[in-house]
Design a protein around this motif. Structure first.
Motif, mmCIF file in Angstrom:
data_model
loop_
_atom_site.group_PDB
_atom_site.id
_atom_site.type_symbol
_atom_site.label_atom_id
_atom_site.label_comp_id
_atom_site.label_asym_id
_atom_site.label_seq_id
_atom_site.Cartn_x
_atom_site.Cartn_y
_atom_site.Cartn_z
ATOM 1 N N GLU A 196 -3.154 29.123 -9.523
ATOM 2 C CA GLU A 196 -2.872 28.205 -10.630
ATOM 3 C C GLU A 196 -3.392 26.803 -10.315
ATOM 4 O O GLU A 196 -3.928 26.124 -11.186
ATOM 5 N N ILE A 197 -3.229 26.386 -9.076
ATOM 6 C CA ILE A 197 -3.713 25.074 -8.647
ATOM 7 C C ILE A 197 -5.232 25.015 -8.808
ATOM 8 O O ILE A 197 -5.772 24.062 -9.369
ATOM 9 N N ASP A 198 -5.924 26.044 -8.326
ATOM 10 C CA ASP A 198 -7.383 26.069 -8.387
ATOM 11 C C ASP A 198 -7.898 25.975 -9.818
ATOM 12 O O ASP A 198 -8.945 25.388 -10.073
ATOM 13 N N TYR A 199 -7.163 26.537 -10.757
ATOM 14 C CA TYR A 199 -7.555 26.495 -12.156
ATOM 15 C C TYR A 199 -7.550 25.059 -12.700
ATOM 16 O O TYR A 199 -8.382 24.691 -13.520
ATOM 17 N N VAL A 200 -6.633 24.231 -12.205
ATOM 18 C CA VAL A 200 -6.473 22.858 -12.694
ATOM 19 C C VAL A 200 -7.240 21.848 -11.833
ATOM 20 O O VAL A 200 -7.427 20.703 -12.232
ATOM 21 N N LEU A 201 -7.733 22.248 -10.683
ATOM 22 C CA LEU A 201 -8.406 21.308 -9.781
ATOM 23 C C LEU A 201 -9.578 20.555 -10.407
ATOM 24 O O LEU A 201 -9.742 19.366 -10.120
ATOM 25 N N MET A 206 0.861 -1.161 0.000
ATOM 26 C CA MET A 206 0.000 0.000 0.000
ATOM 27 C C MET A 206 0.907 1.223 0.000
ATOM 28 O O MET A 206 2.066 1.147 0.390
ATOM 29 N N TYR A 207 0.352 2.348 -0.417
ATOM 30 C CA TYR A 207 1.150 3.565 -0.519
ATOM 31 C C TYR A 207 0.407 4.763 0.054
ATOM 32 O O TYR A 207 -0.817 4.851 -0.044
ATOM 33 N N VAL A 208 1.182 5.679 0.588
ATOM 34 C CA VAL A 208 0.721 7.024 0.871
ATOM 35 C C VAL A 208 1.468 7.904 -0.129
ATOM 36 O O VAL A 208 2.695 7.823 -0.237
ATOM 37 N N VAL A 209 0.730 8.682 -0.892
ATOM 38 C CA VAL A 209 1.341 9.601 -1.851
ATOM 39 C C VAL A 209 1.092 11.006 -1.345
ATOM 40 O O VAL A 209 -0.059 11.405 -1.111
ATOM 41 N N LEU A 210 2.176 11.739 -1.144
ATOM 42 C CA LEU A 210 2.088 13.122 -0.704
ATOM 43 C C LEU A 210 2.312 14.019 -1.915
ATOM 44 O O LEU A 210 3.381 13.979 -2.531
ATOM 45 N N LEU A 211 1.283 14.771 -2.288
ATOM 46 C CA LEU A 211 1.417 15.761 -3.353
ATOM 47 C C LEU A 211 1.700 17.104 -2.695
ATOM 48 O O LEU A 211 1.002 17.493 -1.753
ATOM 49 N N THR A 212 2.722 17.787 -3.181
ATOM 50 C CA THR A 212 3.057 19.108 -2.676
ATOM 51 C C THR A 212 2.951 20.090 -3.830
ATOM 52 O O THR A 212 3.593 19.899 -4.872
ATOM 53 N N TYR A 213 2.129 21.108 -3.652
ATOM 54 C CA TYR A 213 1.966 22.109 -4.700
ATOM 55 C C TYR A 213 3.256 22.900 -4.864
ATOM 56 O O TYR A 213 3.909 23.258 -3.884
ATOM 57 N N THR A 214 3.600 23.188 -6.112
ATOM 58 C CA THR A 214 4.802 23.966 -6.407
ATOM 59 C C THR A 214 4.455 25.259 -7.137
ATOM 60 O O THR A 214 5.337 25.951 -7.624
ATOM 61 N N ALA A 215 3.176 25.574 -7.209
ATOM 62 C CA ALA A 215 2.698 26.776 -7.886
ATOM 63 C C ALA A 215 1.746 27.510 -6.956
ATOM 64 O O ALA A 215 1.243 26.937 -5.986
ATOM 65 N N PRO A 216 1.465 28.774 -7.250
ATOM 66 C CA PRO A 216 0.502 29.520 -6.435
ATOM 67 C C PRO A 216 -0.878 28.847 -6.472
ATOM 68 O O PRO A 216 -1.255 28.221 -7.463
ATOM 69 N N LEU A 217 -1.627 29.011 -5.390
ATOM 70 C CA LEU A 217 -2.938 28.376 -5.284
ATOM 71 C C LEU A 217 -3.890 28.799 -6.409
ATOM 72 O O LEU A 217 -4.742 28.012 -6.821
ATOM 73 N N SER A 227 -8.529 10.147 -0.284
ATOM 74 C CA SER A 227 -7.754 11.314 -0.698
ATOM 75 C C SER A 227 -8.267 12.538 0.034
ATOM 76 O O SER A 227 -9.406 12.553 0.511
ATOM 77 N N GLY A 228 -7.444 13.550 0.109
ATOM 78 C CA GLY A 228 -7.870 14.806 0.717
ATOM 79 C C GLY A 228 -6.769 15.832 0.691
ATOM 80 O O GLY A 228 -5.586 15.492 0.548
ATOM 81 N N ARG A 229 -7.180 17.082 0.805
ATOM 82 C CA ARG A 229 -6.223 18.188 0.828
ATOM 83 C C ARG A 229 -5.536 18.218 2.187
ATOM 84 O O ARG A 229 -6.170 17.988 3.222
ATOM 85 N N ARG A 230 -4.249 18.480 2.168
ATOM 86 C CA ARG A 230 -3.502 18.595 3.417
ATOM 87 C C ARG A 230 -4.006 19.804 4.203
ATOM 88 O O ARG A 230 -4.432 20.802 3.630
ATOM 89 N N ALA A 231 -3.973 19.703 5.518
ATOM 90 C CA ALA A 231 -4.529 20.744 6.389
ATOM 91 C C ALA A 231 -3.877 22.099 6.150
ATOM 92 O O ALA A 231 -4.531 23.131 6.300
ATOM 93 N N ASP A 232 -2.627 22.115 5.740
ATOM 94 C CA ASP A 232 -1.929 23.382 5.527
ATOM 95 C C ASP A 232 -2.125 23.924 4.105
ATOM 96 O O ASP A 232 -1.524 24.922 3.733
ATOM 97 N N HIS A 233 -2.944 23.251 3.311
ATOM 98 C CA HIS A 233 -3.243 23.640 1.920
ATOM 99 C C HIS A 233 -1.998 23.685 1.037
ATOM 100 O O HIS A 233 -1.985 24.375 0.034
ATOM 101 N N ARG A 234 -0.974 22.923 1.412
ATOM 102 C CA ARG A 234 0.238 22.856 0.593
ATOM 103 C C ARG A 234 0.187 21.721 -0.412
ATOM 104 O O ARG A 234 1.114 21.545 -1.179
ATOM 105 N N GLY A 235 -0.861 20.913 -0.362
ATOM 106 C CA GLY A 235 -0.932 19.777 -1.265
ATOM 107 C C GLY A 235 -2.034 18.829 -0.857
ATOM 108 O O GLY A 235 -3.009 19.230 -0.212
ATOM 109 N N ARG A 284 1.257 19.257 -15.553
ATOM 110 C CA ARG A 284 1.481 20.695 -15.745
ATOM 111 C C ARG A 284 2.574 21.235 -14.824
ATOM 112 O O ARG A 284 2.751 22.456 -14.712
ATOM 113 N N HIS A 285 3.259 20.331 -14.122
ATOM 114 C CA HIS A 285 4.371 20.709 -13.233
ATOM 115 C C HIS A 285 3.933 21.705 -12.157
ATOM 116 O O HIS A 285 4.672 22.621 -11.807
ATOM 117 N N LEU A 286 2.717 21.495 -11.637
ATOM 118 C CA LEU A 286 2.195 22.349 -10.568
ATOM 119 C C LEU A 286 2.357 21.709 -9.198
ATOM 120 O O LEU A 286 2.031 22.331 -8.181
#
Length: 99
Positions: free
Chosen positions: A14-19, A1-12, A38-46, A71-73
Motif C-alpha cells: 500500500e505504501i509503494d502505491y502512494v510513494l 529545527m525538526y526531525v520528523v519520523l514517519l512510521t508506516y502503518t500499512a503494508p509496504l 530525507s530518506g527511508r529508515r534502514a528498517d523500511h518501517r518509515g 491516506r492514514h498510511l
C-alpha cells in the motif's frame, strides 16, 4: 529545527502505491526550502525528514498535506531541537550562530 519520523502503518504494498504522490509532495517541500534532507529508515518501517526551523503550527499544516498521512498510511513524530553545531552545509540553520 525538526526531525520528523514517519512510521508506516500499512503494508509496504500500500505504501509503494502512494510513494509517487509522496515523492512529488516531498519534492515541493524541498523546492520551498522546508525540508533539508530525507530518506527511508534502514528498517523500511518509515522515513526521516530533517526540517528547517519554522513554527510548529506551520510544520503540522505542511505535514497534513503529505499523501501518506492524508491516506492514514503513516503516522509521524516531531522532534524539535536547536541546532548548535552544524557542518558547513547547514551553517545557515545553526541557531547558536544566529545570535
Amino acid at each position: 529545527m525538526y526531525v520528523v519520523l514517519l512510521t508506516y502503518t500499512a503494508p509496504l504494498a500500500e505504501i509503494d502505491y502512494v510513494l509517487p504522490d509522496h515523492a512529488e509532495w516531498l519534492g515541493r517541500q524541498f523546492e520551498h526550502g522546508n525540508v533539508l534532507a530525507s530518506g527511508r529508515r534502514a528498517d523500511h518501517r518509515g522515513e526521516v525528514l530533517l526540517v528547517r526551523p519554522m513554527s510548529e503550527g506551520k510544520l503540522e499544516a505542511t505535514l497534513a498535506t503529505d499523501p501518506l498521512l492524508l491516506r492514514h498510511l503513516a503516522h509521524h513524530e516531531i522532534v524539535e531541537f536547536a541546532a548548535t553545531r552544524t557542518g558547513p552545509e547547514l551553517r545557515a540553520f545553526n541557531e547558536a550562530l544566529a545570535h
